[in-house]
Design an enzyme around this catalytic site. Structure first.
Site, short mmCIF file in Angstrom:
data_model
loop_
_atom_site.label_atom_id
_atom_site.label_comp_id
_atom_site.label_asym_id
_atom_site.label_seq_id
_atom_site.Cartn_x
_atom_site.Cartn_y
_atom_site.Cartn_z
CG ASP A 5 -2.11 0.92 1.08
OD1 ASP A 5 -2.34 1.44 -0.04
OD2 ASP A 5 -2.82 1.13 2.09
N GLY A 6 0.32 2.33 -0.57
CA GLY A 6 0.99 3.64 -0.52
C GLY A 6 1.54 4.13 -1.85
CG ASN A 7 1.81 1.50 -5.16
OD1 ASN A 7 2.65 1.28 -4.30
ND2 ASN A 7 1.33 0.56 -5.95
NE ARG B 125 -1.32 6.63 1.30
CZ ARG B 125 -1.43 5.70 2.23
NH1 ARG B 125 -1.14 5.98 3.50
NH2 ARG B 125 -1.82 4.49 1.91
CB SER C 172 -8.76 -5.06 -2.93
OG SER C 172 -9.38 -3.81 -3.19
CG ASN D 296 -7.97 -1.85 -5.06
OD1 ASN D 296 -7.00 -2.59 -4.86
ND2 ASN D 296 -8.26 -0.85 -4.23
C1 IPE Z 1 -5.53 -2.59 -0.14
O1 IPE Z 1 -5.18 -1.25 -0.27
C2 IPE Z 1 -5.47 -3.27 -1.46
C3 IPE Z 1 -4.14 -3.39 -2.05
C4 IPE Z 1 -3.02 -3.02 -1.51
C5 IPE Z 1 -4.10 -4.01 -3.34
P1 IPE Z 1 -6.27 -0.10 -0.42
O2 IPE Z 1 -5.51 1.16 -0.56
O3 IPE Z 1 -7.21 -0.45 -1.51
O4 IPE Z 1 -7.05 -0.19 0.97
P2 IPE Z 1 -7.89 0.90 1.76
O5 IPE Z 1 -8.91 1.41 0.81
O6 IPE Z 1 -6.94 1.96 2.18
O7 IPE Z 1 -8.45 0.16 2.92
C1 IPE Z 2 -1.63 0.34 -3.38
O1 IPE Z 2 -1.43 1.70 -3.45
C2 IPE Z 2 -1.91 -0.27 -4.72
C3 IPE Z 2 -3.32 -0.63 -4.93
C4 IPE Z 2 -4.27 -0.55 -4.06
C5 IPE Z 2 -3.67 -1.13 -6.24
P1 IPE Z 2 -2.63 2.75 -3.42
O2 IPE Z 2 -3.01 3.04 -4.83
O3 IPE Z 2 -3.72 2.28 -2.54
O4 IPE Z 2 -1.89 4.00 -2.80
P2 IPE Z 2 -2.47 5.01 -1.70
O5 IPE Z 2 -3.01 4.19 -0.58
O6 IPE Z 2 -3.53 5.80 -2.38
O7 IPE Z 2 -1.28 5.83 -1.31
MG MG Z 3 -4.07 2.48 -0.54
#
Ligand code: IPE
Ligand code: IPE
Ligand code: MG
Length: 230
Positions: free
Chosen positions: A12-14, A16, A57, A60
């Site tokens: 998670d965090g891509n 941001r 997810s 997603n």
């Molecule tokens: C969880 O991250 C799913 C993946 C890392 C693929 P999200 O960014 O979708 O989760 P929430 O929405 O913050 O709970």
């Molecule tokens: C995780 O990064 C990757 C996926 C959920 C596909 P995010 O896209 O959720 O990045 P943030 O949470 O917005 O930083």
């Molecule tokens: Mg996320």
């Protein structure tokens, strides 16, 4: 020091990471893919047999179409670029989730990748795609009911997408979020959780080692009396 057999990661965090650099989100996902390559290498070097990563997810699917198509494209790129080497290294690839929702060509690619590597024995990379644990649990319950099989833990575990894969010993979530977001609800009953503020695109061997060091400090009691008890 014994390595865990199975590590699961919520990558998670891509978004941001990209935002902090005033880059498009897609760049964050692209760097996230590099982090996955690095991390898989480091995990294998440390003798961990299974790595399960949450890549996309079930929820997603509610993101904007453009982001979904960027993520699907990255998946194609990853498989095209990495499959031959993974296979050469003896890595088995598995995909869990509601794969029927994926674009047909992606589905074909991942089926072929899983088939090609099915007999490999040098570690398993499990990629959770279009994955939601509640949906997986419902699918498993339906499957058992259709088969008329007995409802017990063993049959249930075998009806899940993760059939045959040991439960994760360690689950890592990056980016400071402390929740499961519908990941492996059944399988994490006794998993140790480690949360790190590192954003996924920055994750690497150092963060992995920090998580492993924390894992080594934990006493896994499984409901029994621990060694620290009087
Ligand atoms: C969880 O991250 C799913 C993946 C890392 C693929 P999200 O960014 O979708 O989760 P929430 O929405 O913050 O709970
Ligand atoms: C995780 O990064 C990757 C996926 C959920 C596909 P995010 O896209 O959720 O990045 P943030 O949470 O917005 O930083
Ligand atoms: Mg996320």
């Amino acid at each position: 020091m014994k390595a865990p057999c199975h590590i699961a990661i919520i990558m998670d965090g891509n978004g941001r990471w990209a935002k902090a650099r005033a880059l498009p989100r897609a760049m964050g996902h692209r760097q996230g893919m590099e982090a996955l390559k690095r991390t898989l290498r480091a995990v294998r070097e440390r003798g961990v047999e299974y790595l399960t990563v949450y890549a996309f997810s079930a929820e997603n699917w509610d993101r904007p179409e453009e982001e979904i198509s960027d993520l699907m494209e990255l998946l194609r790129i990853y498989i095209r670029a990495e499959l031959a080497e993974l296979h050469r290294d003896g890595v088995r690839l598995r995909f869990i989730g509601d794969l029927a929702r994926l674009p047909a060509d992606v589905r074909k690619m991942i089926n072929e990748a899983a088939e090609l590597t099915a007999q490999n024995t040098s570690g398993t990379l499990v990629v959770a795609l279009s994955y939601g644990a509640r949906q997986e649990i419902i699918r498993a319950a339906r499957r058992l009911a259709e088969q008329g099989a007995a409802m017990n833990e063993e049959n249930f575990a075998a009806a899940l997408d993760t059939a045959g894969i040991p439960d994760p010993d360690l689950l890592i979530r990056t980016s400071g979020e402390m929740r499961l977001s519908n990941f492996l609800l059944w399988q994490t009953a006794y998993t140790e959780f480690v949360f790190t503020d590192t954003l996924w695109p920055d994750f690497g061997a150092k963060d992995l080692d920090a998580a492993l060091a924390e894992f080594q400090q934990r006493e896994r009691r499984y409901g029994k009396r621990g060694t620290m008890a009087q």
